[in-house]
Design a protein around this motif. Structure first.
Motif, PDB file in Angstrom:
ATOM      1  N   LYS B  54     -66.745 -16.818   4.625  1.00 31.69           N
ATOM      2  CA  LYS B  54     -65.682 -15.904   4.234  1.00 31.69           C
ATOM      3  C   LYS B  54     -65.480 -15.963   2.732  1.00 31.69           C
ATOM      4  O   LYS B  54     -65.908 -16.908   2.066  1.00 31.69           O
ATOM      5  N   ASP B  55     -64.799 -14.952   2.199  1.00 28.65           N
ATOM      6  CA  ASP B  55     -64.440 -15.022   0.790  1.00 28.65           C
ATOM      7  C   ASP B  55     -62.929 -15.043   0.579  1.00 28.65           C
ATOM      8  O   ASP B  55     -62.458 -15.164  -0.556  1.00 28.65           O
ATOM      9  N   LYS B  56     -62.187 -14.957   1.667  1.00 29.24           N
ATOM     10  CA  LYS B  56     -60.727 -14.956   1.548  1.00 29.24           C
ATOM     11  C   LYS B  56     -60.117 -15.429   2.858  1.00 29.24           C
ATOM     12  O   LYS B  56     -60.590 -15.075   3.945  1.00 29.24           O
ATOM     13  N   ASN B  57     -59.058 -16.226   2.724  1.00 24.57           N
ATOM     14  CA  ASN B  57     -58.280 -16.609   3.898  1.00 24.57           C
ATOM     15  C   ASN B  57     -56.818 -16.648   3.497  1.00 24.57           C
ATOM     16  O   ASN B  57     -56.474 -17.193   2.447  1.00 24.57           O
ATOM     17  N   GLU B  58     -55.972 -16.078   4.340  1.00 21.64           N
ATOM     18  CA  GLU B  58     -54.574 -15.927   3.990  1.00 21.64           C
ATOM     19  C   GLU B  58     -53.684 -16.553   5.053  1.00 21.64           C
ATOM     20  O   GLU B  58     -53.947 -16.444   6.249  1.00 21.64           O
ATOM     21  N   ASP B  59     -52.623 -17.215   4.607  1.00 22.65           N
ATOM     22  CA  ASP B  59     -51.665 -17.796   5.534  1.00 22.65           C
ATOM     23  C   ASP B  59     -50.290 -17.741   4.879  1.00 22.65           C
ATOM     24  O   ASP B  59     -49.939 -18.600   4.067  1.00 22.65           O
ATOM     25  N   GLY B  60     -49.541 -16.703   5.199  1.00 24.15           N
ATOM     26  CA  GLY B  60     -48.215 -16.556   4.609  1.00 24.15           C
ATOM     27  C   GLY B  60     -48.295 -16.347   3.114  1.00 24.15           C
ATOM     28  O   GLY B  60     -48.972 -15.440   2.636  1.00 24.15           O
ATOM     29  N   ARG B  61     -47.622 -17.220   2.365  1.00 26.28           N
ATOM     30  CA  ARG B  61     -47.608 -17.083   0.906  1.00 26.28           C
ATOM     31  C   ARG B  61     -48.876 -17.636   0.261  1.00 26.28           C
ATOM     32  O   ARG B  61     -49.051 -17.517  -0.955  1.00 26.28           O
ATOM     33  N   PHE B  62     -49.734 -18.256   1.047  1.00 25.44           N
ATOM     34  CA  PHE B  62     -50.912 -18.937   0.510  1.00 25.44           C
ATOM     35  C   PHE B  62     -52.198 -18.168   0.836  1.00 25.44           C
ATOM     36  O   PHE B  62     -52.422 -17.794   1.984  1.00 25.44           O
ATOM     37  N   THR B  63     -53.006 -17.951  -0.196  1.00 22.91           N
ATOM     38  CA  THR B  63     -54.297 -17.295  -0.027  1.00 22.91           C
ATOM     39  C   THR B  63     -55.340 -18.099  -0.781  1.00 22.91           C
ATOM     40  O   THR B  63     -55.119 -18.473  -1.938  1.00 22.91           O
ATOM     41  N   VAL B  64     -56.467 -18.342  -0.128  1.00 16.78           N
ATOM     42  CA  VAL B  64     -57.570 -19.011  -0.806  1.00 16.78           C
ATOM     43  C   VAL B  64     -58.715 -18.019  -0.944  1.00 16.78           C
ATOM     44  O   VAL B  64     -59.045 -17.296   0.000  1.00 16.78           O
ATOM     45  N   PHE B  65     -59.288 -17.977  -2.138  1.00 20.99           N
ATOM     46  CA  PHE B  65     -60.423 -17.125  -2.437  1.00 20.99           C
ATOM     47  C   PHE B  65     -61.627 -17.998  -2.737  1.00 20.99           C
ATOM     48  O   PHE B  65     -61.505 -19.007  -3.436  1.00 20.99           O
ATOM     49  N   LEU B  66     -62.785 -17.585  -2.218  1.00 15.65           N
ATOM     50  CA  LEU B  66     -64.018 -18.338  -2.448  1.00 15.65           C
ATOM     51  C   LEU B  66     -65.059 -17.438  -3.084  1.00 15.65           C
ATOM     52  O   LEU B  66     -65.365 -16.366  -2.558  1.00 15.65           O
ATOM     53  N   ASN B  67     -65.617 -17.886  -4.199  1.00 22.94           N
ATOM     54  CA  ASN B  67     -66.716 -17.189  -4.871  1.00 22.94           C
ATOM     55  C   ASN B  67     -67.916 -18.134  -4.844  1.00 22.94           C
ATOM     56  O   ASN B  67     -68.050 -19.019  -5.682  1.00 22.94           O
ATOM     57  N   LYS B  68     -68.775 -17.938  -3.849  1.00 22.19           N
ATOM     58  CA  LYS B  68     -69.888 -18.876  -3.658  1.00 22.19           C
ATOM     59  C   LYS B  68     -70.879 -18.843  -4.801  1.00 22.19           C
ATOM     60  O   LYS B  68     -71.432 -19.868  -5.189  1.00 22.19           O
TER      61      LYS B  68
END
Lengths: 114, 112
Positions: B54-68
């Motif tokens: 994945k390149d993005k995961n979201e949980d409420g106010r928190f989002t993580v972005f991944l650029n492999k």
């Protein structure tokens, strides 16, 4: 409510003493870990266990030893404490059977050797 | 040889604004990434994770972005709250291994 318990929370001890840091978890997790952390530094893996009677050394060389006689218990022992052992010690567990990769950490033991 | 790097020791943000915490890694074998939050005198608590598929995961106010391709991930907190003030650790693992490799952490201070 914590499911993984570390005792003591704080310990000040003299050089040369033998100490055991306790870690117990009530979640039935198969894997357990000990990390060492100094302020502003990364957590360093010092020991881990994949199950009963299984123990491995981690990435960071450590003079401590561990045992895993019961699933829920993973104590760490220092035979002769030195000032260089002053640090925070964090115990964690994980249950890979569920496919979850996150650890559950205890509150840590802050060790000071004088 | 640090495999997970958090180059910003600290970050200050005003309440309500966005907090962006960055993490770089060098080991191309890492395929799962996690963020932990740690308050003083407590153990880290799991916050959010992302798989390399994945390149993005979201949980409420928190989002993580991944650029492999850049071997870079970031944690976005929107809106930031004073209770978010803590040290945030980035961690990574290799498929088939359960051990995590951690960065040095970034101390986030959210002021009212």
């Amino acid at each position: 409510e914590a499911d993984i318990y570390q005792t003591p929370r704080y310990l000040v001890i003299g050089t040369g003493k033998k100490i055991t840091l306790e870690c117990s978890q009530t979640m039935g997790h198969d894997k357990m870990y000990w990390y060492q952390q100094d302020p502003g530094m990364e957590l360093h893996l010092i020991h881990y266990s994949y199950g009963v009677n299984s123990t491995e050394k981690g990435d960071l060389s450590s003079e401590s030893t561990v045992s895993r006689i019961r699933t829920e218990h993973f104590p760490l022992t220092l035979e002769s404490a030195r000032p260089s052992h002053t640090s925070q010690y964090l115990c964690a567990s994980s249950n890979t059977a569920t496919g979850a990769y996150g650890y559950t950490f205890g509150s840590g033991t802050r060790l000071t050797v004088v | 040889d640090q495999q997970v790097k958090q180059n910003s020791p600290s970050l200050s943000v005003q309440e309500g604004r966005i907090s962006i915490l960055n993490c770089d890694y060098t080991n191309s074998m890492f395929d799962y990434f996690l963020w932990y939050k740690k308050y003083p005198a407590e153990g880290p608590t799991f916050l959010i994770s992302i798989s390399s598929i994945k390149d993005k995961n979201e949980d409420g106010r928190f989002t993580v972005f991944l650029n492999k391709s850049a071997k870079h991930l970031s944690l976005h907190i929107v809106p930031s709250q004073p209770g978010d003030s803590a040290v945030y650790f980035c961690a990574a693992k290799v498929s088939g291994y359960s051990t995590l490799t951690f960065g040095k952490g970034t101390m986030l201070l959210v002021s009212p």
